[in-house]
Write an enzyme that holds these catalytic residues in place. Sequence first.
Site, PDB file in Angstrom:
ATOM      1  CG  ASP A   1      -0.507   0.273   2.482  1.00  0.00           C
ATOM      2  OD1 ASP A   1      -1.272   0.138   3.433  1.00  0.00           O
ATOM      3  OD2 ASP A   1       0.690   0.653   2.624  1.00  0.00           O
TER       4      ASP A   1
ATOM      5  CG  ASN B   1      -6.732  11.201  -0.511  1.00  0.00           C
ATOM      6  OD1 ASN B   1      -6.596  11.491  -1.690  1.00  0.00           O
ATOM      7  ND2 ASN B   1      -7.251  10.048  -0.122  1.00  0.00           N
TER       8      ASN B   1
ATOM      9  CG  HIS C   1     -10.374  13.072  -2.094  1.00  0.00           C
ATOM     10  ND1 HIS C   1     -10.087  11.956  -1.329  1.00  0.00           N
ATOM     11  CD2 HIS C   1     -10.962  13.960  -1.246  1.00  0.00           C
ATOM     12  CE1 HIS C   1     -10.496  12.144  -0.098  1.00  0.00           C
ATOM     13  NE2 HIS C   1     -11.029  13.359  -0.008  1.00  0.00           N
TER      14      HIS C   1
ATOM     15  CG  ASP D   1      -9.106   9.332  -7.174  1.00  0.00           C
ATOM     16  OD1 ASP D   1      -9.045   8.670  -6.116  1.00  0.00           O
ATOM     17  OD2 ASP D   1     -10.151   9.863  -7.591  1.00  0.00           O
TER      18      ASP D   1
ATOM     19  CD  GLU E   1      -4.533   3.550   1.737  1.00  0.00           C
ATOM     20  OE1 GLU E   1      -4.186   3.725   2.913  1.00  0.00           O
ATOM     21  OE2 GLU E   1      -5.715   3.632   1.347  1.00  0.00           O
TER      22      GLU E   1
END
Length: 298
Positions: A170, A178, A183, A187, A209
């Site tokens: 991750d 974020n 965001h 992304d 994530e």
Amino acid sequence: MHIVIVDSSRVILKVVAGMLEPRGHIVSAFTDSAEALAYVTDNPRVRALITSLEVRPLAGLELCWSARLLAEASRPLSIIVMSSVRNARNLAEALDSGADDFIDKPPGAEELQARLRAAERLTSLQSELIRLAETDPLTGLLNRRAFLQRTREAAERARSFGQLSAMILDIDHFKRINDEHGHDVGDAAIKAVSALIAEEGIAGRLGGEEFAVVLPGKSLSEAEALANRLRLKAADLRVRGARAPVRLTCSLGVSEWSEGETVEGLLKRADIALYEAKTSGRNRVVSAMTDLVLSRTG
């Protein structure tokens, strides 16, 4: 389209193949229905099965049923039954056994081509529905359900043929990315990391994530080496931000499947190793088997 034809008569097989091959179809013909089923099983690119009811050793209806079970396992396949005896009972039994269509034997060229065009429309729709059901919309990787299914299939094969390793990774401090950059940047970071693993084994997004990769045929040491290469590539990523490029790192946990272990157990051990990587400093790889830690300078 790749089409399998099954009939006890080589003459019929030659006639039907002669109608299909000039139109660009790939045709595989069988007089033995069990051999045909094995071929369809091993060749997922087969999109249509045309079979007579009068075949052996598997009867035509049994072949339809077995082939339909393959299609239900997330695979597009159109099944067409052909018979020289056309009546309501034969038609009903064929459809109830998993057939999508029914045609006279020997078929007429125009009717056969029309039914195959319908089969192509059907399998194209099936393929798209399968893609939507199995794919994570943001990254294009397998979603969690599809990933676990593919992993179980890989574990079944590993029981007979060899090794299987897994890694879970991750993005470090993802909440901070974020919170500080928005965001959209988060992304973009997720998509950038997913691109690194997309071609590595069976790759999926587990959620948020967190990602996972299962590596059929790879030993623990091979998985560790790949994990460290991915870690270094992740550290080199630059994600476009509002003011400046955003850097990120990843932590990874690695495990190796052993005989008698469940898929859940394999992934759980990789997840525990990932937790160790996170709590011991991040931007590192930890192996569940050896507790090997590869430092960020490794």
